[in-house]
Design a protein around this motif. Sequence first.
Motif, PDB file in Angstrom:
ATOM      1  N   HIS A  88      41.464   2.318  30.249  1.00 52.27           N
ATOM      2  CA  HIS A  88      42.093   1.320  31.112  1.00 52.27           C
ATOM      3  C   HIS A  88      41.959  -0.036  30.441  1.00 52.27           C
ATOM      4  N   ASP A 100      42.683  -4.172  30.729  1.00 50.64           N
ATOM      5  CA  ASP A 100      42.908  -5.281  31.660  1.00 50.64           C
ATOM      6  C   ASP A 100      43.017  -6.556  30.825  1.00 50.64           C
ATOM      7  N   TYR A 110      51.401   5.262  27.599  1.00 49.69           N
ATOM      8  CA  TYR A 110      50.803   3.980  27.980  1.00 49.69           C
ATOM      9  C   TYR A 110      51.674   3.327  29.037  1.00 49.69           C
ATOM     10  N   ASP A 111      51.089   2.366  29.743  1.00 56.13           N
ATOM     11  CA  ASP A 111      51.810   1.642  30.782  1.00 56.13           C
ATOM     12  C   ASP A 111      52.862   0.751  30.111  1.00 56.13           C
ATOM     13  N   ARG A 161      54.612  -1.534  31.124  1.00 53.75           N
ATOM     14  CA  ARG A 161      54.622  -2.946  31.513  1.00 53.75           C
ATOM     15  C   ARG A 161      53.973  -3.829  30.452  1.00 53.75           C
ATOM     16  N   ARG A 202      47.503  -8.545  33.548  1.00 55.26           N
ATOM     17  CA  ARG A 202      48.278  -7.305  33.415  1.00 55.26           C
ATOM     18  C   ARG A 202      47.291  -6.190  33.086  1.00 55.26           C
ATOM     19  N   ASP A 203      47.306  -5.116  33.850  1.00 53.01           N
ATOM     20  CA  ASP A 203      46.404  -4.008  33.559  1.00 53.01           C
ATOM     21  C   ASP A 203      47.163  -2.691  33.658  1.00 53.01           C
ATOM     22  N   GLY A 204      46.643  -1.676  32.981  1.00 55.56           N
ATOM     23  CA  GLY A 204      47.289  -0.373  32.996  1.00 55.56           C
ATOM     24  C   GLY A 204      46.524   0.622  32.137  1.00 55.56           C
TER      25      GLY A 204
END
Length: 255
Positions: free
Chosen positions: A102, A104, A135-136, A138, A147-149
């Motif tokens: 994760h 962040d 992966y995210d 965004r 922005r996190d993902g």
Amino acid sequence: MHIRTFFTRKIWGAALAFCLVALSAWAVDNDAILKKWTRTNSFSEKTGLQTVDLKVTYYSAEYIEALVRSEAEKNLWTKDEMENYKYTLLKTLNLHESIAFHLDLNVTGVPMYAQPFDRHLTLFIGKKRYSPSDYDKRFNFKISGRRDGMVSFPRYDPKTGKDILEGAKDIRLSLSGSVSQATTARGDVLWVWDISKDNPDALGTGKAMDRLELDRLIKRMEKLNADRQELQTQIDALDKELGEVGARIDELQAR
């Protein structure tokens, strides 16, 4: 006060105090474990135009167990509620196929442009390097503020099919220095986790794992049935052709 009542209250009071102390220690242990698997960094562009704060978490088995316990404690969950949360978490992480992290980010000042974001990340295990499998998306857009993902890497080597974590002592996640203005001068960012004492088998018990195994078995059965149907179609085509060839042989022999 009756002496029996007095001692009963004393015993219950001591028991309650012990439970509160145990719960407090449990919470502290959970917090320590969660921090153990998290890395934080802060970088600033030399003129101060951009600052990037980074927090990266590796979803080890120990981290997941501590996270589940911590959430259960905070929300006063029942055992079933805790197992439901664990099931949803593990299903989302897809750990039987992936290695999950994760990320962040918090960008202040000039926005950060990192497209394509996956090109900036590399996982090193032993002498081998791996690129993200997912992966995210965004992270590909302009990042200003937080922005996190999630970012995932393949759990199995594409050439050998071997679990790349098997026998590994540590894992190293690298973020390219070119990902932002704040990190360019500093160069690549490297995070290291010691996984030698992590025990993935610790996740292999409980209702959550039973449900995940059931999900996998159902998917496996569906695939096997599809494969069998495909083979059956081929067999039917061969049987038809064999019948036609046999009929023609009989016709020729009858002349």
